[in-house]
Scaffold this motif. Structure first.
Motif, mmCIF file in Angstrom:
data_model
loop_
_atom_site.group_PDB
_atom_site.id
_atom_site.type_symbol
_atom_site.label_atom_id
_atom_site.label_comp_id
_atom_site.label_asym_id
_atom_site.label_seq_id
_atom_site.Cartn_x
_atom_site.Cartn_y
_atom_site.Cartn_z
ATOM 1 N N TYR A 89 1.045 -0.718 0.196
ATOM 2 C CA TYR A 89 0.017 0.108 0.044
ATOM 3 C C TYR A 89 0.886 1.218 -0.326
ATOM 4 O O TYR A 89 1.223 1.632 1.166
ATOM 5 C CB TYR A 89 -0.630 0.440 1.177
ATOM 6 N N VAL A 91 1.163 4.723 -0.038
ATOM 7 C CA VAL A 91 0.525 5.972 0.397
ATOM 8 C C VAL A 91 1.139 7.139 0.095
ATOM 9 O O VAL A 91 2.393 7.381 0.789
ATOM 10 C CB VAL A 91 -0.038 6.448 2.016
ATOM 11 N N ASN A 94 -1.411 14.892 0.338
ATOM 12 C CA ASN A 94 -2.269 15.019 -0.863
ATOM 13 C C ASN A 94 -1.217 16.741 -0.162
ATOM 14 O O ASN A 94 -1.184 17.419 -1.081
ATOM 15 C CB ASN A 94 -3.264 15.980 0.134
ATOM 16 N N LYS A 110 2.317 6.251 -10.367
ATOM 17 C CA LYS A 110 0.911 5.306 -10.437
ATOM 18 C C LYS A 110 0.683 5.054 -12.263
ATOM 19 O O LYS A 110 0.384 3.897 -11.994
ATOM 20 C CB LYS A 110 -0.008 6.850 -10.498
ATOM 21 N N THR A 120 -1.207 -0.992 -4.045
ATOM 22 C CA THR A 120 -2.809 0.371 -4.397
ATOM 23 C C THR A 120 -1.997 1.065 -3.912
ATOM 24 O O THR A 120 -0.929 1.573 -3.173
ATOM 25 C CB THR A 120 -3.261 -0.135 -3.581
ATOM 26 N N VAL A 121 -1.775 2.442 -5.174
ATOM 27 C CA VAL A 121 -2.012 3.285 -4.664
ATOM 28 C C VAL A 121 -2.585 4.284 -4.409
ATOM 29 O O VAL A 121 -3.673 4.762 -4.732
ATOM 30 C CB VAL A 121 -0.825 3.948 -5.835
ATOM 31 N N SER A 122 -2.423 5.113 -3.163
ATOM 32 C CA SER A 122 -3.417 6.241 -2.589
ATOM 33 C C SER A 122 -2.618 7.816 -2.566
ATOM 34 O O SER A 122 -1.805 7.952 -1.692
ATOM 35 C CB SER A 122 -4.352 5.738 -1.473
ATOM 36 N N THR A 123 -3.429 8.190 -2.784
ATOM 37 C CA THR A 123 -3.126 9.996 -2.384
ATOM 38 C C THR A 123 -4.467 10.461 -1.274
ATOM 39 O O THR A 123 -5.652 10.628 -1.788
ATOM 40 C CB THR A 123 -3.309 11.139 -3.759
ATOM 41 N N VAL A 124 -3.811 11.261 -0.194
ATOM 42 C CA VAL A 124 -5.273 11.181 0.859
ATOM 43 C C VAL A 124 -4.805 12.161 1.554
ATOM 44 O O VAL A 124 -3.115 12.524 1.919
ATOM 45 C CB VAL A 124 -4.910 9.673 1.737
ATOM 46 N N ASP A 128 -6.108 11.008 6.359
ATOM 47 C CA ASP A 128 -7.242 9.908 6.836
ATOM 48 C C ASP A 128 -6.086 8.604 6.327
ATOM 49 O O ASP A 128 -6.909 7.530 5.292
ATOM 50 C CB ASP A 128 -7.840 10.035 5.401
ATOM 51 N N SER A 129 -4.694 8.466 6.539
ATOM 52 C CA SER A 129 -4.009 8.347 5.655
ATOM 53 C C SER A 129 -3.223 6.898 6.332
ATOM 54 O O SER A 129 -2.500 6.221 5.870
ATOM 55 C CB SER A 129 -2.483 8.913 5.880
#
Length: 252
Positions: A89, A91, A94, A110, A120-124, A128-129
């Motif tokens: 994951y 992370v 923002n 990405k 899984t790549v997420s931008t938060v 909320d990370s």
């Protein structure tokens, strides 16, 4: 560097303790992966990935968070080591991805991750990370723990952050921190002024969340770094004195 050299390097890790040993063959294959970007390979001399992955205990099947992944240098390596039974994951925050020196590399990460089932790549936002769909074996943060204390990230409630990392890990899970070393008597705001942090401060904060320190390494130490310059100073950039700390969530 040939495969035999990589295998030997992966085993030669200075540490005060050993926990969750890595799989040297998987580590060596990840470092030698010919699909790694040239810019990643160029950074290997300073980042010593085989030894670093071995220290953190990376192994096949692991569920891993690469926190503040930036361009994904370690995401790619950890994905190779974790393999199809594991997951990474990656992370990004923002508050960080907006910086020009991060945005380009993150866009590349990405694009690369789009073809990887185990990433899984997420931008938060930082608040909320720390939500993951499963319990983790390893939480990894490289050169960014100090940022949690800085104004542009809130600053974050670091005590709460570490408690949430604790909750995100399985019993026996590992929390590994790599960061730029500050002088032993440096003030707390050295995180803001020089982008460094005292080793003892990290230990105190992480242990307060319930973790136990099970390993440390001087693998990326540099005694020639005066630790009085900002880490982006051209005279020391890429060669700062760094510490590696490995914490474990107790099994209970």
């Amino acid at each position: 560097m040939n495969m035999r050299t990589l295998l030997i390097a992966a085993l030669a890790v200075p540490s005060i303790a050993v926990a969750a040993p890595s799989t040297p063959g998987a580590v060596a294959r990840a470092v030698a992966d010919p699909s790694r970007p040239a810019e990643d390979v160029a950074r290997d001399a300073n980042r010593r990935p085989a030894e670093t992955l071995a220290f953190m205990g990376a192994r096949p099947g692991m569920k891993v968070a690469d926190y503040i992944a930036n361009s994904g240098y370690f995401t790619r390596l950890l994905s190779d080591v974790a393999g199809p039974r594991g997951h990474v994951y990656a992370v990004e925050l923002n508050e960080i991805v907006k910086f020009a020196n991060v945005a380009k590399g993150y866009a590349g990460l990405k694009d690369w991750a789009a073809g990887r089932a185990n990433v899984t790549v997420s931008t938060v936002p930082v608040c909320d990370s720390l939500g993951f769909p499963e319990k983790l074996d390893l939480f990894w943060i490289a050169q960014n723990y100090h940022d949690l204390h800085d104004k542009f990230l809130g600053p974050t409630d670091v005590g709460q952050f570490n408690r949430r990392v604790f909750e995100a890990l399985k019993p026996g899970g590992l929390y590994v921190v790599l960061d730029h070393s500050a002088l032993a008597d440096a003030p707390d705001d050295v995180t803001e002024t020089l982008h460094r942090i005292r080793r003892d401060r990290v230990v105190k904060e992480v242990e307060a969340a319930g973790f136990e320190l099970v390993g440390s390494s001087d693998l990326l130490a540099n005694p020639d770094d005066p630790r009085t310059k900002e880490v982006f100073d051209d005279t020391i950039r890429g060669r700062t004195d760094q510490f590696l700390l490995k914490f474990r969530k107790p099994r209970r």
